[in-house]
Design an enzyme around this catalytic site. Structure first.
Site, short mmCIF file in Angstrom:
data_model
loop_
_atom_site.label_atom_id
_atom_site.label_comp_id
_atom_site.label_asym_id
_atom_site.label_seq_id
_atom_site.Cartn_x
_atom_site.Cartn_y
_atom_site.Cartn_z
N VAL A 119 -18.08 -29.59 2.48
CA VAL A 119 -18.94 -28.47 2.08
C VAL A 119 -19.56 -28.74 0.72
CG1 VAL A 119 -19.06 -26.00 1.61
CG2 VAL A 119 -17.55 -26.85 3.43
N LYS A 120 -20.89 -28.73 0.69
CA LYS A 120 -21.63 -28.97 -0.55
C LYS A 120 -21.82 -27.65 -1.28
CE LYS A 120 -25.37 -31.98 -1.22
NZ LYS A 120 -26.63 -32.58 -0.72
#
Length: 218
Positions: A86-87
């Protein structure tokens, strides 16, 4: 150093994968839109397709900037495939979310990092990757590779396990400089990776070998 490709283009991802050097993918809504992939359902499906091809380290970016929304969106992305990372943006609530994800076993990539201080916060919060945007730093007349060196040095001082992911790579020389500086990962367009193959002396030497071979067949 790990090589990630920064794109949503499946053909380019497959080409890098077939080359045998691909360790992951970074992408975002802008890159999705560039490929004509719009709408949540299509974007989510495309992430899954990338994950199935690459198998690991696929950074998928949240849009939210508020803690609860970042967590909700990040959980949804993480549920798509085990390869998802997850960015999360480098904002106050993003740092809080990094800690929440870390405590709950969700891998993260802290993006839009432009200083060693920001990278230090990301590591403290438990980010798996931190992404300094060196090309954009260079555009502002600062030294992006020097930032990589600073972050690598700081992480080494304290034993942080966060990987330094050099982003906003503009050319093959950037990749080499980041490798010299100790970056754990670089992410860049396929063109920059393929640029590492090129050297005029290689071309000249190959042509000489082929020429001598043709003469030997006459």
């Amino acid at each position: 150093m790990k090589f990630f490709i920064d794109t949503a283009n499946i053909d380019q991802i497959r080409e890098a994968h077939d080359l045998g050097i691909l360790d992951g993918v970074t992408t975002n809504p802008s890159l999705m839109a560039k490929e004509g992939i719009r709408g949540e359902e299509k974007i989510m499906s495309h992430y899954v397709s990338i994950c199935e091809l690459v198998g690991k380290n696929v950074s998928a970016e949240v849009i939210a900037t508020e803690f609860n929304e970042i967590v909700t969106e990040g959980k949804k992305l993480a549920e798509l495939h085990p390869a998802i990372v997850v960015k999360v943006p480098m904002v106050k609530d993003g740092v809080k979310a990094l800690k929440w994800f870390s405590d709950n076993g969700i891998k993260t990539n802290c993006t839009l990092v432009f200083s060693a201080g920001q990278a230090l916060l990301a590591a403290k919060a438990g980010a798996n990757f931190v992404s300094p945007f060196i090309g954009r730093i260079d555009d502002a007349n600062w030294d992006g590779v020097l930032l990589i060196e600073q972050i690598v040095h700081i992480y080494g001082n304290y034993g942080y396990r966060t990987e330094v992911l050099a982003a906003s790579i503009r050319n093959p020389l950037h990749i080499v400089k980041c490798a010299e500086a100790g970056a754990d990962v670089c992410t860049c367009p396929l063109e920059s990776i393929l640029g590492l193959l090129k050297h005029p002396l290689t071309d000249i030497g190959l042509e000489k070998f082929l020429s001598d071979h043709r003469k030997g067949q006459q």
